[in-house]
Structures are given as C-alpha cells and as structure tokens.
Motif scaffolding. Structure first.
Motif, PDB file in Angstrom:
ATOM      1  N   GLY A   3       6.645  38.518  48.033  1.00  0.00           N
ATOM      2  CA  GLY A   3       7.187  37.182  48.159  1.00  0.00           C
ATOM      3  C   GLY A   3       6.306  36.344  49.065  1.00  0.00           C
ATOM      4  O   GLY A   3       5.466  36.849  49.795  1.00  0.00           O
ATOM      5  N   GLY A   4       6.504  35.037  48.981  1.00  0.00           N
ATOM      6  CA  GLY A   4       5.743  34.133  49.830  1.00  0.00           C
ATOM      7  C   GLY A   4       5.964  32.699  49.412  1.00  0.00           C
ATOM      8  O   GLY A   4       6.933  32.369  48.723  1.00  0.00           O
ATOM      9  N   VAL A   5       5.042  31.846  49.823  1.00  0.00           N
ATOM     10  CA  VAL A   5       5.102  30.423  49.511  1.00  0.00           C
ATOM     11  C   VAL A   5       3.797  30.035  48.829  1.00  0.00           C
ATOM     12  O   VAL A   5       2.714  30.347  49.328  1.00  0.00           O
ATOM     13  CB  VAL A   5       5.299  29.577  50.790  1.00  0.00           C
ATOM     14  N   ILE A   6       3.910  29.373  47.685  1.00  0.00           N
ATOM     15  CA  ILE A   6       2.740  28.823  46.995  1.00  0.00           C
ATOM     16  C   ILE A   6       2.795  27.321  47.180  1.00  0.00           C
ATOM     17  O   ILE A   6       3.814  26.686  46.893  1.00  0.00           O
ATOM     18  CB  ILE A   6       2.738  29.204  45.500  1.00  0.00           C
ATOM     19  N   ASP A   7       1.687  26.743  47.694  1.00  0.00           N
ATOM     20  CA  ASP A   7       1.594  25.315  47.988  1.00  0.00           C
ATOM     21  C   ASP A   7       0.563  24.633  47.111  1.00  0.00           C
ATOM     22  O   ASP A   7      -0.449  25.251  46.744  1.00  0.00           O
ATOM     23  CB  ASP A   7       1.118  25.103  49.441  1.00  0.00           C
ATOM     24  N   CYS A  20       8.886  28.660  47.016  1.00  0.00           N
ATOM     25  CA  CYS A  20       9.020  30.036  47.465  1.00  0.00           C
ATOM     26  C   CYS A  20       9.104  30.920  46.228  1.00  0.00           C
ATOM     27  O   CYS A  20       9.746  30.556  45.236  1.00  0.00           O
ATOM     28  CB  CYS A  20      10.284  30.217  48.301  1.00  0.00           C
ATOM     29  N   VAL A  21       8.431  32.057  46.282  1.00  0.00           N
ATOM     30  CA  VAL A  21       8.440  33.006  45.164  1.00  0.00           C
ATOM     31  C   VAL A  21       8.839  34.372  45.705  1.00  0.00           C
ATOM     32  O   VAL A  21       8.641  34.670  46.889  1.00  0.00           O
ATOM     33  CB  VAL A  21       7.071  33.060  44.459  1.00  0.00           C
ATOM     34  N   VAL A  75      -4.483  36.287  43.181  1.00  0.00           N
ATOM     35  CA  VAL A  75      -4.222  36.002  44.597  1.00  0.00           C
ATOM     36  C   VAL A  75      -4.139  34.491  44.794  1.00  0.00           C
ATOM     37  O   VAL A  75      -4.991  33.743  44.302  1.00  0.00           O
ATOM     38  CB  VAL A  75      -5.328  36.593  45.498  1.00  0.00           C
ATOM     39  N   PHE A  76      -3.115  34.068  45.524  1.00  0.00           N
ATOM     40  CA  PHE A  76      -2.963  32.680  45.958  1.00  0.00           C
ATOM     41  C   PHE A  76      -3.266  32.671  47.451  1.00  0.00           C
ATOM     42  O   PHE A  76      -2.556  33.284  48.247  1.00  0.00           O
ATOM     43  CB  PHE A  76      -1.536  32.180  45.729  1.00  0.00           C
ATOM     44  N   THR A  77      -4.342  31.979  47.849  1.00  0.00           N
ATOM     45  CA  THR A  77      -4.790  31.937  49.234  1.00  0.00           C
ATOM     46  C   THR A  77      -4.566  30.540  49.791  1.00  0.00           C
ATOM     47  O   THR A  77      -4.823  29.543  49.106  1.00  0.00           O
ATOM     48  CB  THR A  77      -6.299  32.274  49.321  1.00  0.00           C
ATOM     49  N   GLN A  78      -4.131  30.465  51.030  1.00  0.00           N
ATOM     50  CA  GLN A  78      -3.862  29.172  51.652  1.00  0.00           C
ATOM     51  C   GLN A  78      -5.082  28.266  51.557  1.00  0.00           C
ATOM     52  O   GLN A  78      -6.187  28.648  51.921  1.00  0.00           O
ATOM     53  CB  GLN A  78      -3.457  29.350  53.108  1.00  0.00           C
TER      54      GLN A  78
END
Length: 141
Positions: A75-79, A38-39, A130-133
């Motif tokens: 904020g969000g989640v990077i996987d 989580c960021v 950008v971090f995209t799923q």
C-alpha cells in the motif's frame, strides 16, 4: 496542491499481471479531481500512457496507449508527478487518475512523449512496476 506540504514517502511496488498492446485516439477518459490516491496491497490497476498534459479536473484524455494491469505489492500513495518505472526503464510521470471502472480499478494515466503500449515496450507479465516520488505538480503548471 502545496509542494511544501509533501514529505518523503515509500515507493509503491507491484508487478504486471496482464500486458495490453493497443492504442486509441478517442478514449474519452476524464482526470479525477484528486492529484493523489491511496492504494492498497493486492489491488490491480490499469496503466495507461498519454502524450496529453492537462491535470485539470474533468480534462478529457483521448490519445492513449495501454501498458497493462499491475497488482500492487504494498500500500501507499500515488501522486501526480510520481515517476513510473517498469523493470529498469522509467516510462513517464503520473498525470492523474480516471475512475470510470471503479470500484473495479483505477486507470492510472502516465504522461509520456507519445502514447505507448505494452507491445511497444515489449512488456511481459511479472515485470516489476515502481512508482517513485517525483516533483509535486499543481494544477495549472
């Protein structure tokens, strides 16, 4: 990690705040045990490329190129498996995280065909990141 457990998520957006232009073949980064982090909005993290693909916890990553530091706008989640784009260019997929600089920042390791630096991609400060799923990637795949 069970890919059937992952639902949709928001993109994590940011901007480059500092470009880095060097590479190393002896860096010794270590993959963290967690495939997701989580960021928070406003955090600054380092973007590092590697041609090595070993997502196992503790795996040593030596061949790296440094893209730069990005400040996150949300904020969000990077996987592991998320696609990282800078500007309109997809750069690679998230391999994992190295926490050697915490609590200051994570090194977000990005898998690419060869280690790339910010100079190789002619990056500039304020370039959108950008971090995209992407596809969920389990250890061992």
């Amino acid at each position: 990690m069970n890919p059937l457990e992952d639902g949709p998520k928001r993109m994590v957006r940011g901007a480059l705040v500092k470009v880095l232009t060097h590479r190393r073949t002896d860096r010794g980064m270590r993959i963290e045990e967690h495939a997701a982090r989580c960021v928070r909005r406003g955090e600054v993290h380092e973007l590092v490329t590697t041609d090595q693909w070993d997502p196992h916890p503790g795996a040593r990553i030596d061949r790296v190129g440094f893209l730069g530091f990005a400040e996150l706008e949300c904020g969000g989640v990077i996987d592991r498996g998320d696609v990282v784009s800078i500007g309109d260019t997809p750069v690679g997929t998230v391999l994992g995280f190295d926490a050697c600089h915490l609590p200051n920042h994570y090194n977000i390791l990005i898998h690419t065909p060869q280690p790339l630096s910010g100079g190789d991609l002619e990056l500039r400060p304020e370039a959108p990141v950008v971090f995209t799923q992407g596809e969920a990637v389990a250890v061992g795949t």
